[in-house]
Design an enzyme around this catalytic site. Structure first.
Site, mmCIF file in Angstrom:
data_model
loop_
_atom_site.group_PDB
_atom_site.id
_atom_site.type_symbol
_atom_site.label_atom_id
_atom_site.label_comp_id
_atom_site.label_asym_id
_atom_site.label_seq_id
_atom_site.Cartn_x
_atom_site.Cartn_y
_atom_site.Cartn_z
ATOM 1 N N SER A 12 0.820 -1.213 0.000
ATOM 2 C CA SER A 12 0.000 0.000 0.000
ATOM 3 C C SER A 12 0.857 1.268 0.000
ATOM 4 O O SER A 12 0.561 2.217 -0.739
ATOM 5 C CB SER A 12 -0.961 -0.005 1.189
ATOM 6 O OG SER A 12 -0.257 -0.147 2.408
ATOM 7 N N TRP A 13 1.914 1.309 0.814
ATOM 8 C CA TRP A 13 2.729 2.516 0.893
ATOM 9 C C TRP A 13 3.562 2.696 -0.376
ATOM 10 O O TRP A 13 3.679 3.809 -0.901
ATOM 11 C CB TRP A 13 3.600 2.479 2.136
ATOM 12 C CG TRP A 13 4.377 3.723 2.467
ATOM 13 C CD1 TRP A 13 5.636 3.769 2.995
ATOM 14 C CD2 TRP A 13 3.962 5.093 2.354
ATOM 15 N NE1 TRP A 13 6.032 5.069 3.198
ATOM 16 C CE2 TRP A 13 5.021 5.911 2.809
ATOM 17 C CE3 TRP A 13 2.803 5.716 1.884
ATOM 18 C CZ2 TRP A 13 4.965 7.305 2.817
ATOM 19 C CZ3 TRP A 13 2.737 7.114 1.896
ATOM 20 C CH2 TRP A 13 3.801 7.883 2.354
ATOM 21 N N LYS A 107 9.181 2.124 8.410
ATOM 22 C CA LYS A 107 9.248 2.607 9.787
ATOM 23 C C LYS A 107 9.461 1.434 10.727
ATOM 24 O O LYS A 107 8.522 0.700 11.034
ATOM 25 C CB LYS A 107 7.961 3.353 10.146
ATOM 26 C CG LYS A 107 7.716 4.578 9.262
ATOM 27 C CD LYS A 107 6.365 5.212 9.551
ATOM 28 C CE LYS A 107 6.142 6.424 8.658
ATOM 29 N NZ LYS A 107 4.820 7.056 8.887
ATOM 30 N N GLY A 134 6.672 10.587 8.467
ATOM 31 C CA GLY A 134 5.652 11.541 8.865
ATOM 32 C C GLY A 134 4.302 10.870 9.004
ATOM 33 O O GLY A 134 4.173 9.650 8.841
ATOM 34 N N ALA A 138 -1.142 5.591 3.652
ATOM 35 C CA ALA A 138 -1.135 5.325 2.212
ATOM 36 C C ALA A 138 -2.500 5.580 1.584
ATOM 37 O O ALA A 138 -2.593 6.099 0.465
ATOM 38 C CB ALA A 138 -0.705 3.879 1.968
ATOM 39 N N LYS A 189 6.674 4.996 17.569
ATOM 40 C CA LYS A 189 5.237 5.321 17.630
ATOM 41 C C LYS A 189 4.366 4.111 17.326
ATOM 42 O O LYS A 189 3.208 4.045 17.769
ATOM 43 C CB LYS A 189 4.925 6.482 16.695
ATOM 44 C CG LYS A 189 5.236 6.240 15.220
ATOM 45 C CD LYS A 189 4.137 5.556 14.443
ATOM 46 C CE LYS A 189 4.564 5.210 13.042
ATOM 47 N NZ LYS A 189 3.543 4.443 12.297
ATOM 48 N N ASP A 242 3.229 11.796 13.532
ATOM 49 C CA ASP A 242 2.975 10.400 13.181
ATOM 50 C C ASP A 242 2.290 9.674 14.330
ATOM 51 O O ASP A 242 1.434 8.807 14.120
ATOM 52 C CB ASP A 242 4.299 9.720 12.832
ATOM 53 C CG ASP A 242 4.122 8.524 11.914
ATOM 54 O OD1 ASP A 242 2.984 8.212 11.540
ATOM 55 O OD2 ASP A 242 5.138 7.898 11.566
ATOM 56 N N ARG A 253 -2.664 -0.110 10.860
ATOM 57 C CA ARG A 253 -2.665 -1.557 11.104
ATOM 58 C C ARG A 253 -2.327 -1.851 12.565
ATOM 59 O O ARG A 253 -2.896 -2.758 13.177
ATOM 60 C CB ARG A 253 -1.659 -2.243 10.197
ATOM 61 C CG ARG A 253 -1.897 -2.036 8.716
ATOM 62 C CD ARG A 253 -0.741 -2.570 7.911
ATOM 63 N NE ARG A 253 -0.730 -2.025 6.557
ATOM 64 C CZ ARG A 253 0.266 -2.175 5.714
ATOM 65 N NH1 ARG A 253 1.332 -2.859 6.065
ATOM 66 N NH2 ARG A 253 0.202 -1.649 4.510
ATOM 67 N N ASN A 254 -1.369 -1.107 13.116
ATOM 68 C CA ASN A 254 -0.968 -1.345 14.503
ATOM 69 C C ASN A 254 -2.121 -1.069 15.460
ATOM 70 O O ASN A 254 -2.344 -1.811 16.419
ATOM 71 C CB ASN A 254 0.228 -0.458 14.853
ATOM 72 C CG ASN A 254 1.458 -0.819 14.054
ATOM 73 O OD1 ASN A 254 1.943 -1.937 14.123
ATOM 74 N ND2 ASN A 254 1.965 0.115 13.269
#
Length: 331
Positions: A12-13, A107, A134, A138, A189, A242, A253-254
């Site tokens: 996706s990203w 990340k 940042g 997505a 994060k 972020d 997702r997290n």
């Protein structure tokens, strides 16, 4: 002037970044391993598994041939963090020119505590390296919704060159020389996003989530500065920016993993049903290990680690957090 770019990763990203760069560049090539995904991008101009109902610009193509990267002056690493080392090794083997610019867009932290730019540099030491981070979901970037990001690189000319490449009317880029801080903020994060999801999943309410995010920022700053980041970076886009996006957004997702855990789901089932990588799960272990080497207090990271890897219940972990010794807020 950069007019062509390759993107390692067809998720996706990677797809969203291809959409962004297609506004400025003449050609963007996504490099992936799944032939079905590559064929869909080339034949249907879509990537429905990762970003449904999105038409891709005709400038965007795809390939399974890593060797194609030799022909592009800019290469983006947008693979899961666990695949960064293998991807860097493979890219180094194709004879990449030394002037090819490499940008890490993932990340996370490796199990050995390395940042992604460090892994890439270890295998491609002669190439200029930058990072992009940042509050960048997505799903929103791919649809041209207003977004800000930060580009980090040691060399000012490189930062400004990439700033020009990535800036679009809906995508505003800032620059920084704090590569470590940018990468650490983006990785740490993820853990607090899981924690915020857990709090939401067990029904703690807005007060608890707001407190968790605030104390998470304090913890991120303590640990991030101990690991070489600059304090001002953690109150910037790759830090608090972020953190807010991932702790409150349904795109995260997290956060979805945490919410499912808070509702009593098992981690294995949650990950299997997600169908995509939630970087916060492996990051929690990596950053827990890294944090304890520094001696910095990391109670929230400890709590998430105990839930994910030591089968502690969310309720028990919460009770331990709330009954710790009282202290001043600025400690």
């Amino acid at each position: 002037m950069i007019k062509r770019a390759a993107i390692l990763g067809t998720g996706s990203w990677g797809t969203a970044l291809a959409c962004l760069l297609a506004h400025k560049l003449d050609e963007v090539c996504l490099i992936g391993r799944n032939q079905k995904t590559v064929d869909e991008i080339n034949q249907n101009h879509s990537n429905g598994h990762y970003i449904p109902n999105l038409g891709l610009d005709a400038k965007i193509t795809a390939s399974t041939d890593m060797g194609r990267c030799k022909d592009f002056p800019l290469v983006l690493f947008v693979v899961p963090t666990g695949a960064t080392e293998a991807t860097a090794i493979q890219l180094a083997s194709v004879g990449l020119p030394d002037n090819t610019i490499l940008v890490s867009c993932a990340k996370g932290i490796s199990s050995d505590g390395e940042r992604m730019s460090q892994i890439i540099h270890r295998h491609l030491p002669n190439n200029p390296i930058a990072v992009l981070s940042g509050p960048n979901h997505a799903e929103e970037v791919s649809r041209n919704l207003a977004t800000c990001a930060v580009i980090g690189a040691e060399d000012q000319e490189l930062r400004e060159q990439l700033q020009t490449v990535f800036t679009a009317p809906f995508f505003r880029c800032y620059t920084s020389d704090d590569i470590a801080g940018i990468e650490l903020g983006g990785a740490i994060k993820n853990i607090f996003s899981i924690a915020a999801g857990i709090a939401d999943g067990i029904g703690l309410g807005d007060n608890a989530v707001a407190a968790l995010v605030t104390r998470g920022l304090a913890e991120m700053t303590r640990l991030g500065t101990a690991l070489g980041g600059h304090m001002e970076t953690f109150i910037g886009l790759s830090g608090v920016g972020d953190l807010m996006a991932t702790c409150y957004s349904p795109h995260s997702r997290n956060n979805r993993v945490g919410k499912a855990l808070g509702k009593g789901g098992s981690l294995d089932d949650i990950i299997a049903n997600l169908g995509m990588v939630a970087e916060g799960v492996p990051n929690t272990k990596s950053i827990y290990d890294l944090g304890h080497k520094t001696g910095v207090r990391i109670p929230l990271i400890d709590a998430v680690y105990h839930i994910l890897y030591q089968n502690k219940s969310a309720a028990e972990a919460l009770e331990e957090l709330l009954t710790r010794d009282a202290r001043a807020e600025n400690e």
